[in-house]
Design an enzyme around this catalytic site. Structure first.
Site, mmCIF file in Angstrom:
data_model
loop_
_atom_site.group_PDB
_atom_site.id
_atom_site.type_symbol
_atom_site.label_atom_id
_atom_site.label_comp_id
_atom_site.label_asym_id
_atom_site.label_seq_id
_atom_site.Cartn_x
_atom_site.Cartn_y
_atom_site.Cartn_z
ATOM 1 N N ARG A 124 32.261 41.767 50.484
ATOM 2 C CA ARG A 124 32.889 42.476 49.367
ATOM 3 C C ARG A 124 31.833 42.647 48.281
ATOM 4 O O ARG A 124 30.724 42.140 48.402
ATOM 5 C CB ARG A 124 34.100 41.711 48.852
ATOM 6 C CG ARG A 124 33.766 40.362 48.260
ATOM 7 C CD ARG A 124 35.038 39.658 47.797
ATOM 8 N NE ARG A 124 34.712 38.423 47.115
ATOM 9 C CZ ARG A 124 35.612 37.504 46.792
ATOM 10 N NH1 ARG A 124 36.886 37.681 47.090
ATOM 11 N NH2 ARG A 124 35.265 36.411 46.161
ATOM 12 N N ASN A 162 37.925 42.975 40.247
ATOM 13 C CA ASN A 162 38.104 41.544 40.523
ATOM 14 C C ASN A 162 36.809 40.825 40.190
ATOM 15 O O ASN A 162 35.749 41.160 40.741
ATOM 16 C CB ASN A 162 38.438 41.319 42.006
ATOM 17 C CG ASN A 162 38.858 39.887 42.278
ATOM 18 O OD1 ASN A 162 39.883 39.429 41.775
ATOM 19 N ND2 ASN A 162 38.054 39.167 43.035
ATOM 20 N N GLU A 163 36.902 39.908 39.254
ATOM 21 C CA GLU A 163 35.756 39.040 38.939
ATOM 22 C C GLU A 163 34.448 39.818 38.801
ATOM 23 O O GLU A 163 33.505 39.647 39.587
ATOM 24 C CB GLU A 163 35.618 37.954 40.000
ATOM 25 C CG GLU A 163 36.798 37.007 40.010
ATOM 26 C CD GLU A 163 36.684 35.910 41.056
ATOM 27 O OE1 GLU A 163 35.898 36.047 41.997
ATOM 28 O OE2 GLU A 163 37.394 34.901 40.913
ATOM 29 N N GLU A 322 44.255 33.043 39.088
ATOM 30 C CA GLU A 322 44.069 32.454 40.424
ATOM 31 C C GLU A 322 43.732 30.983 40.288
ATOM 32 O O GLU A 322 42.908 30.592 39.459
ATOM 33 C CB GLU A 322 42.876 33.095 41.148
ATOM 34 C CG GLU A 322 43.036 34.511 41.566
ATOM 35 C CD GLU A 322 41.773 35.030 42.267
ATOM 36 O OE1 GLU A 322 40.990 34.223 42.807
ATOM 37 O OE2 GLU A 322 41.574 36.253 42.235
ATOM 38 N N GLU A 370 38.224 34.927 54.562
ATOM 39 C CA GLU A 370 38.889 33.787 53.931
ATOM 40 C C GLU A 370 40.111 33.320 54.731
ATOM 41 O O GLU A 370 41.088 32.836 54.161
ATOM 42 C CB GLU A 370 39.224 34.125 52.483
ATOM 43 C CG GLU A 370 37.930 34.274 51.682
ATOM 44 C CD GLU A 370 38.138 34.489 50.199
ATOM 45 O OE1 GLU A 370 37.304 34.000 49.417
ATOM 46 O OE2 GLU A 370 39.109 35.173 49.815
ATOM 47 N N HIS A 373 41.367 29.911 53.905
ATOM 48 C CA HIS A 373 41.578 29.561 52.493
ATOM 49 C C HIS A 373 43.014 29.101 52.247
ATOM 50 O O HIS A 373 43.950 29.598 52.871
ATOM 51 C CB HIS A 373 41.258 30.779 51.619
ATOM 52 C CG HIS A 373 40.989 30.410 50.203
ATOM 53 N ND1 HIS A 373 41.993 30.082 49.327
ATOM 54 C CD2 HIS A 373 39.843 30.288 49.521
ATOM 55 C CE1 HIS A 373 41.462 29.780 48.158
ATOM 56 N NE2 HIS A 373 40.153 29.896 48.255
HETATM 57 C C1 GAL Z 1 38.221 34.241 43.981
HETATM 58 C C2 GAL Z 1 38.535 35.673 44.377
HETATM 59 C C3 GAL Z 1 39.618 35.717 45.431
HETATM 60 C C4 GAL Z 1 39.336 34.745 46.524
HETATM 61 C C5 GAL Z 1 39.174 33.377 45.935
HETATM 62 C C6 GAL Z 1 38.906 32.326 46.954
HETATM 63 O O1 GAL Z 1 37.007 34.122 43.370
HETATM 64 O O2 GAL Z 1 38.930 36.428 43.265
HETATM 65 O O3 GAL Z 1 39.689 37.032 45.932
HETATM 66 O O4 GAL Z 1 38.174 35.131 47.185
HETATM 67 O O5 GAL Z 1 38.091 33.389 45.051
HETATM 68 O O6 GAL Z 1 38.656 31.082 46.379
#
Ligand code: GAL
Length: 682
Positions: A124, A162-163, A322, A370, A373
């Protein structure tokens, strides 16, 4: 009670974000699943009282499968379905992950590393935000989404990208960097002269004679010019901000009444100047991933992230966009959170002003990078412990609705400064041990261990409302910021400045004549020499304390010596000083104390500054934070991060257990209560 000083100019949001219930939910990616799973999602979301989901974060290749062809059907259906279930939507623009077609159509918009390697799609964030093709495509996507969903009743908040934080060193970057530099230093030859002067380019024959010679700091033979790298970090923060603003402004044209934000990555990801960015979002939203299995370290870490989020948001309630239902230990480990830890941590974020509890992600993915995750609904589904805890958390959060909108107030601030971070994040330093995030984190943790509620503030902020300000590692200090700190102490404030501060000016040129430049009079001393120390050296201070890594020669010019070096290269010299100055006091710490010594020093200074813990007799690890409403209502959040049961004096009604509490309470390890306190009489 007004909130006191978050940033240099604490901008009010364009479209305020408020809520009257705690938002509970997370990233929701229905495009990865089939209708049977959506039906199950509906059931499980209802069962766990999900209020809000973030949709579309990485959906570009599904929304625009070919350049200019848009397929919104699935998103229409998703938003309608969620709305029918009473769930509101944080709608993301998917611009953090351009699709493969984009790469092939616009290879010049792929990111290039400092070594000149062009990175391909396959992960990404494969874009250069300075590339015109990327910016056009991203803006077009944001515009399409905004136009299509402007009136959708599920829409509650916009989540741009995003970020933000991906950097690049390509030729588009070079052009944008030069434009940014010309805006800073001036056009033409005069501007270039100013840049040469600011960067000290006569050193190592780096003098530029035309603007075209100025490049990003690409991989080079040996050390970079630190003024060059500093400006490059500032440039990228601003360039990414421009990319965010383009999307935000387009979205606002369609939905002026819907707040817009983007999610900042905390705690240590620092490609953005977050004070500057925070003024451009309607509400600060952060992603925070905890990484330690140790509860005490978790408590301190969580507070470090949450206190910054609140402070970036001017003290107002903020969005936890998040977190993870389990621990993410970079780079290669995911640890299980112990039973109850997810609720403990979530309520602790709320204690520090979050009005949301959002997770990455709702349902664990079956495939993709992920796939392992953590999530609210793990692969095992509803029969898992984690899902059972999701349901319990939904119940608890439902009972906490009344705390929304209340605020946290602090008498103490720790300074947070992107320039000092970027300045210190450099190879040309006397000691690799003086890492800015570590110095700040340790100072904040010492306050946390003292049970003191803490804000963060910018060095140029109005600090007058704080009794105590701590400034670790303030390496880069501008004249205006130094004057601000001086005026703060003169006016009655207590300042603790850490070692290796006031060393460079805002161009990263050394301040001449001794350190800390701009604050010598305030502190009543001059630092004349530094002594970086090998790791194994521990410096005993007299009469108490232990230092590490660093010592300094101080010429004391009015300050009292609180502790001296008992041994080491400056044995007998002053190590910690205190200077009554104007109406206030300037403290200086010339070494890096170990955690117990720093905790003791911070406790001593806080007591002298008239700052007390929320619960003065609480044991270390018993986190106590109060949220208040302007009308006098208050809630005391107590979380036991310690290993032992803790007894504290507290009374009121516990919203978590729905029971009366008082006059004292025993909290088991890991337990958390939220006590609605009786209002003071009158
Ligand atoms: C964040 C991100 C998410 C996911 C998450 C996993 O930094 O915005 O999309 O990747 O980490 O920890």
């Amino acid at each position: 009670m007004p909130h006191r000083g978050a940033g240099p100019d604490d901008g009010r949001p364009h479209t305020p974000w408020t809520t009257d219930r705690i938002w509970f939910g997370g990233d929701y990616n229905p495009e990865q699943w089939d209708p049977a799973t959506w039906a199950e999602d509906d059931l499980l979301m209802a069962q766990s009282r999900i209020t809000t989901v973030t949709v579309g974060v990485f959906s570009w290749s599904v929304l625009e499968p070919e350049e200019g062809r848009f397929t919104f059907g699935w998103l229409d259906a998703t938003l309608d379905r969620l709305h029918a279930q009473g769930i509101q939507v944080v709608l993301a623009t998917p611009t953090a992950s351009p699709p493969p077609w984009f790469t092939l159509a616009h290879p010049d918009a792929l990111p290039v590393s400092p070594e000149g390697t062009r990175l391909w799609h396959g992960s990404r964030d494969t874009y250069c935000a300075a590339a015109p093709a990327y910016r056009r495509a991203a803006l077009r996507m944001a515009a399409k989404l905004a136009a299509r969903y402007a009136d959708h009743p599920a829409l509650a908040l916009w989540h741009v990208h995003n970020e933000y934080g991906t950097l690049c060193w390509c030729d588009h970057t070079a052009g944008a960097f030069r434009r940014w530099l010309r805006a800073c230093y001036g056009e033409g030859a005069a501007g270039l002269d100013a840049l040469n002067e600011a960067w000290g380019t006569t050193f190592w024959s780096q003098r530029y004679s035309t603007w075209r010679q100025v490049l990003p700091p690409r991989a080079t033979q040996y050390l970079h010019n630190p003024s060059h790298t500093l400006d490059f970090r500032r440039f990228w923060s601003d360039e990414l901000l421009a990319a965010y603003r383009e999307q935000r402004d387009e979205i606002r044209r369609h939905t002026p009444d819907v707040p817009v934000t983007t999610n900042f990555m905390l705690p240590d990801y620092q490609n953005l100047d977050l004070w500057r960015w925070s003024r451009e979002v309607d509400v600060v939203a952060v992603d925070h991933y905890l990484g330690s299995p140790d509860p005490l370290a978790t408590g301190a870490d969580l507070a470090f992230g949450a206190d910054r989020a609140r402070s970036f948001n001017g003290g107002r309630p903020w969005v936890l966009m998040e977190q993870a239902a389990n621990l993410v230990v970079q780079p290669d480990r995911l640890l299980t959170k112990s039973p109850g830890a997810s609720r403990r941590d979530t309520l602790s974020y709320l204690a520090r002003g979050a009005d949301t509890a959002m997770f990455f992600q709702w349902r664990a993915s079956r495939s993709g990078a992920e796939l392992h995750h953590a999530s609210l609904v793990p692969h095992a589904g509803r029969r898992s412990r984690v899902y059972r805890e999701t349901v319990e958390l939904g119940d608890t959060l439902h009972r906490l609705a009344e705390v929304t909108g209340s605020m946290v107030f602090a008498d103490v601030a720790v300074l947070w400064d992107a320039d000092s971070w970027w300045g210190l994040d450099n190879r040309c330093f006397p000691s690799g041990r003086l890492r800015y995030p570590d110095l700040v984190r340790e100072t904040h943790a010492a306050l946390w261990r003292n049970g003191i509620t803490t804000d963060f503030a910018a060095p140029g902020a109005d600090l007058s409302g704080y009794r105590l300000v701590l400034a670790p590692g303030l390496y880069l200090l501008g004249d205006a910021e130094a004057a601000n700190l001086d005026a703060y102490v003169r006016g009655g404030g207590h300042l603790l400045l850490g070692c290796f501060s006031g060393v460079a000016d805002t161009s990263h040129r050394i301040r001449l004549g001794g350190f800390p430049g701009g604050l010598r009079e305030t502190l009543g001393l001059t630092v004349t020499e530094w002594h970086p120390l090998p790791d194994e050296v521990s410096l005993a201070l007299d009469p108490w304390g232990h230092g590490r890594w660093w010592a300094e020669d101080l010429d004391v010019e009015g300050a009292e010596v609180v502790a001296r070096y008992g041994d080491g290269p400056v044995a007998g010299g002053p190590a910690i000083t205190r200077h009554p100055y104007g109406e206030g006091t300037g403290w200086y710490l010339s070494t890096v104390l170990d955690a117990p010594s720093l905790t003791e020093l911070v406790g001593t200074i806080a007591a002298q500054a008239g700052v007390s813990a929320v619960l003065p007799d609480a044991p270390t690890g018993l986190d106590a934070v109060r949220r208040r409403m302007p009308d006098g209502a208050s809630w005391l959040f107590l979380t036991n991060f310690g290993a032992e049961a803790a007894t504290v004096a507290a009374s009121g009604h516990d919203l978590v257990g729905d029971r009366a509490i008082g006059p004292s309470l025993v909290l088991a390890p890991g337990e958390v209560v939220v006590i609605r306190e009786a209002r003071p009489a009158g």
